[in-house]
Design an enzyme around this catalytic site. Structure first.
Site, PDB file in Angstrom:
ATOM      1  N   HIS A  76      -5.951   1.900  -3.995  1.00  0.00           N
ATOM      2  CA  HIS A  76      -4.940   1.892  -3.335  1.00  0.00           C
ATOM      3  C   HIS A  76      -4.999   0.647  -3.401  1.00  0.00           C
ATOM      4  O   HIS A  76      -4.926  -0.323  -4.793  1.00  0.00           O
ATOM      5  CB  HIS A  76      -5.402   2.042  -1.947  1.00  0.00           C
ATOM      6  CG  HIS A  76      -6.954   0.774  -1.759  1.00  0.00           C
ATOM      7  ND1 HIS A  76      -7.041   0.225  -0.870  1.00  0.00           N
ATOM      8  CD2 HIS A  76      -7.863   0.843  -1.877  1.00  0.00           C
ATOM      9  CE1 HIS A  76      -8.510  -0.554  -0.456  1.00  0.00           C
ATOM     10  NE2 HIS A  76      -8.608  -0.038  -2.066  1.00  0.00           N
ATOM     11  N   CYS A  92       0.938  -0.570   0.184  1.00  0.00           N
ATOM     12  CA  CYS A  92      -0.189   0.318  -0.208  1.00  0.00           C
ATOM     13  C   CYS A  92       0.531   1.039  -0.074  1.00  0.00           C
ATOM     14  O   CYS A  92       0.280   2.361  -0.898  1.00  0.00           O
ATOM     15  CB  CYS A  92      -1.236  -0.134   1.404  1.00  0.00           C
ATOM     16  SG  CYS A  92      -0.198  -0.065   2.384  1.00  0.00           S
ATOM     17  N   HIS A  95      -2.436   1.310   6.804  1.00  0.00           N
ATOM     18  CA  HIS A  95      -2.592   0.882   5.699  1.00  0.00           C
ATOM     19  C   HIS A  95      -3.067   2.562   5.029  1.00  0.00           C
ATOM     20  O   HIS A  95      -3.684   3.322   5.895  1.00  0.00           O
ATOM     21  CB  HIS A  95      -4.427  -0.067   5.059  1.00  0.00           C
ATOM     22  CG  HIS A  95      -4.061  -0.305   3.745  1.00  0.00           C
ATOM     23  ND1 HIS A  95      -3.104  -0.384   2.187  1.00  0.00           N
ATOM     24  CD2 HIS A  95      -5.248   0.212   2.797  1.00  0.00           C
ATOM     25  CE1 HIS A  95      -4.442  -0.408   1.669  1.00  0.00           C
ATOM     26  NE2 HIS A  95      -5.725   0.083   1.600  1.00  0.00           N
TER      27      HIS A  95
END
Length: 379
Positions: free
Chosen positions: A330, A258, A318
């Site tokens: 993402h 990520c 994240h």
């Protein structure tokens, strides 16, 4: 900051007796090396011997000063890194894998692209402990880099360079394009040797030579000056990576985690940002903490994880990039688009429920955000 340090060190030193020299070692480490991903600090005080290694001369000097103020005698066996200041390295593969330990079976923690200069801290066998331009410390197989002395490094830095701007491609052996020298990915940097009409002659950092299509590269000197981070450019890079598989430690179009994805987006727009989500969250301008999505702009970074409680600290796990229209892009499983709008078919309830905050990188000037041009400066 320099004026504050002596006071802090005296405070730390006066807080301990000679019997607690190990606590001084710990406290100095906490102050100068709170993030072990970017500062190596592995020092101990045992039986009158101060030993170990550190990449921070400031931490080493502060520790000696603190022990000295308490009149603690010691034998100094500390190794301050880098061991050889004349040894430099440049990544010579399209993508080099950097690991937590010096062996191929260890965890992949990050990657570095061709042409990336690495600060060599030490060498053990066929592995180098290096520090990347975003300050990350990790091990790289010596076969993935080219070792250069100071003169060779200066020559590399002074040379005219190309940056590969296509998502993927090749350095071909010649203009017949029938044989390849190496694959290339977005962000790779090559040495320009001769400019042509349709293709240019170029070299990898290890000297391998070939030709590259001109419509897939740009002069670094021109490209870095022309970078103006805006909605369209950020989206273009992000969307060019749609479907790229998730790879823990990945920071290239071959695979990204990520934060490697958001790092790559900004890298291809002329900026180096920290490696991990828990580092990126400390940069930029705070925009939102209350899910006021209307305040967000394209390019803002959304962070997700566990909120702080009385028992546990916050944990950022994240990150994604806002693209407008209640959506963000993402890397999770693969690079894809999700929505914060419950009425959207792409609604991501899981991440909305663990949303923490949004930070704005564009036009921010925090310490961890650097222009890409700084990567090519001598370290």
């Amino acid at each position: 900051m320099k004026r504050i340090l002596p006071f802090l060190l005296i405070f730390y030193a006066c807080s301990f007796s000679k019997k607690n020299a190990d606590n001084i070692v710990y406290k100095v480490g906490q102050y100068f090396a709170p993030d072990k991903r970017v500062v190596l600090y592995d020092l101990t005080y045992n039986n009158g011997i101060l030993k170990g290694e550190t990449s921070s001369f400031l931490a080493y000097q502060a520790l000696k000063d603190s022990l000295g103020r308490l009149d603690i005698d010691y034998i100094d066996s500390v190794q301050v890194l880098p061991i050889d200041t004349n040894k430099h390295a440049v990544v010579s593969l399209s993508v080099a894998n950097l690991r937590s330990e010096g062996r191929h079976s260890s965890e992949l923690v990050t990657q570095a692209l061709c042409g990336t200069p690495l600060l060599v801290l030490k060498q053990e066998g066929g592995w180098l402990l290096v520090q990347t331009p975003d300050a990350y410390i990790a091990w790289v197989d010596e076969g993935g880099v080219t070792i250069k002395n100071a003169d060779e490094m200066n020559a590399w830095e002074r040379s005219e360079k190309l940056i590969f701007t296509n998502t993927t491609g090749y350095l071909f052996k010649d203009s017949t394009y029938s044989e390849t020298v190496s694959d290339l990915v977005a962000g790779d940097i090559l040495k320009l040797t001769k400019k042509g009409a349709d293709f240019s002659h170029a070299k990898m950092p290890d000297g391998r030579a070939g030709v590259v299509l001109n419509d897939q590269v740009d002069l670094v000197s021109n490209w870095s000056k022309e970078r103006e981070v805006n909605d369209a450019e950020l989206k273009e890079v992000a969307f060019s990576m749609m479907g790229v598989p998730y790879l823990w430690g990945g920071t290239s179009v071959k695979g990204v985690d990520c934060s490697g994805f958001t790092k790559t987006i900004y890298f291809m727009n002329g900026y180096i940002i920290p490696r991990d989500a828990s580092q990126q969250v400390n940069e930029g301008q705070l925009i939102d903490e209350d899910k006021n999505w209307e305040n967000l702009q394209t390019g803002d970074l959304l962070f997700f994880g566990r909120e702080a409680t009385d028992q546990n600290p916050e944990k950022v796990v994240h990150v994604g990039m806002w693209i407008g229209d209640d959506r963000f892009i993402h890397s999770s499983g693969k690079v894809h688009i999700s929505s914060v709008n419950p009425q959207d078919s792409l609604y991501d309830e899981y991440n909305v429920n663990r949303y923490l905050r949004t930070k704005r990188i564009i036009k921010s000037h925090t310490d961890g955000i650097k222009p890409l041009a700084s990567m090519l400066e001598h370290r």
